[in-house]
Write a protein that holds these residues in place. Sequence first.
Motif, PDB file in Angstrom:
ATOM      1  N   HIS A  11       0.858  -1.176   0.000  1.00 58.40           N
ATOM      2  CA  HIS A  11       0.000   0.000   0.000  1.00 58.40           C
ATOM      3  C   HIS A  11       0.898   1.230   0.000  1.00 58.40           C
ATOM      4  O   HIS A  11       1.839   1.304   0.797  1.00 58.40           O
ATOM      5  N   PRO A  12       0.631   2.212  -0.879  1.00 51.99           N
ATOM      6  CA  PRO A  12       1.512   3.384  -0.961  1.00 51.99           C
ATOM      7  C   PRO A  12       1.577   4.203   0.332  1.00 51.99           C
ATOM      8  O   PRO A  12       2.573   4.871   0.590  1.00 51.99           O
ATOM      9  N   VAL A  18       4.410  -5.315   3.939  1.00 52.17           N
ATOM     10  CA  VAL A  18       3.903  -6.198   2.881  1.00 52.17           C
ATOM     11  C   VAL A  18       2.879  -7.134   3.497  1.00 52.17           C
ATOM     12  O   VAL A  18       3.078  -7.651   4.600  1.00 52.17           O
ATOM     13  N   ARG A  19       1.784  -7.340   2.783  1.00 49.96           N
ATOM     14  CA  ARG A  19       0.770  -8.308   3.200  1.00 49.96           C
ATOM     15  C   ARG A  19       0.932  -9.568   2.364  1.00 49.96           C
ATOM     16  O   ARG A  19       1.072  -9.503   1.145  1.00 49.96           O
ATOM     17  N   SER A  35      -4.459   5.683  -6.624  1.00 53.79           N
ATOM     18  CA  SER A  35      -3.084   5.492  -6.145  1.00 53.79           C
ATOM     19  C   SER A  35      -3.023   5.250  -4.643  1.00 53.79           C
ATOM     20  O   SER A  35      -1.959   4.955  -4.115  1.00 53.79           O
ATOM     21  N   HIS A  36      -4.160   5.364  -3.949  1.00 62.47           N
ATOM     22  CA  HIS A  36      -4.168   5.115  -2.509  1.00 62.47           C
ATOM     23  C   HIS A  36      -4.839   3.786  -2.174  1.00 62.47           C
ATOM     24  O   HIS A  36      -5.302   3.601  -1.059  1.00 62.47           O
ATOM     25  N   GLU A  37      -4.870   2.883  -3.132  1.00 64.83           N
ATOM     26  CA  GLU A  37      -5.410   1.544  -2.907  1.00 64.83           C
ATOM     27  C   GLU A  37      -4.259   0.549  -2.855  1.00 64.83           C
ATOM     28  O   GLU A  37      -3.208   0.768  -3.458  1.00 64.83           O
ATOM     29  N   PRO A  38      -4.445  -0.567  -2.157  1.00 67.51           N
ATOM     30  CA  PRO A  38      -3.410  -1.606  -2.146  1.00 67.51           C
ATOM     31  C   PRO A  38      -3.205  -2.161  -3.555  1.00 67.51           C
ATOM     32  O   PRO A  38      -4.127  -2.207  -4.359  1.00 67.51           O
ATOM     33  N   ALA A  39      -1.972  -2.584  -3.830  1.00 66.87           N
ATOM     34  CA  ALA A  39      -1.646  -3.127  -5.146  1.00 66.87           C
ATOM     35  C   ALA A  39      -1.031  -4.514  -4.998  1.00 66.87           C
ATOM     36  O   ALA A  39      -0.176  -4.736  -4.149  1.00 66.87           O
ATOM     37  N   HIS A  70      -2.156 -10.433   8.209  1.00 65.78           N
ATOM     38  CA  HIS A  70      -1.001 -11.002   7.493  1.00 65.78           C
ATOM     39  C   HIS A  70      -0.020  -9.922   7.050  1.00 65.78           C
ATOM     40  O   HIS A  70       0.495  -9.957   5.937  1.00 65.78           O
ATOM     41  N   MET A  71       0.243  -8.981   7.939  1.00 67.23           N
ATOM     42  CA  MET A  71       1.139  -7.867   7.623  1.00 67.23           C
ATOM     43  C   MET A  71       2.507  -8.081   8.256  1.00 67.23           C
ATOM     44  O   MET A  71       2.609  -8.454   9.427  1.00 67.23           O
TER      45      MET A  71
END
Length: 144
Positions: A11-12, A18-19, A35-39, A70-71
């Motif tokens: 996520h930015p 990291v998940r 751009s503010h969503e998880p990728a 899961h982070m």
Amino acid sequence: MKTGYLYLQTHPDHPGIVRFLTRDTKPDTDPASDSHEPAVRYVARFIDIEAAQMHVQNNLRHQLIDIDTHMYRTSLPEAMAVVESDDLKHERIWLDPSLGEQELGLMEQSTRVLRSKARRFDRLWQGVGIMFVVLLVLRALGLF
């Protein structure tokens, strides 16, 4: 055993986190519209997805932030290397094309280091096993 996909998500707004997520079907790898969503950054398919999840947990136990989400506090190249270096049968399905050569190089280097470390650990335990077999044989022969 259950086949599934393990994928890495960043996520930015949360650099260095990291998940590691799993699902039965291939996750959507289309770039996020916002751009503010998880990728999704990496996808691998495992023959035994539950064992893969346990291996990730074991390898990154010291970087764990939240088990429920899961982070993990790790870099993306290191996270990909943990998956790539796993001895469980798996295949890389997708890798984010926006990753630079530096990140890919770090992933390959970390993968080599982790595989080498695992081989040393395996050799150590094989040596311990051989030592005990020799001791058993010596004891059976009455020499020890």
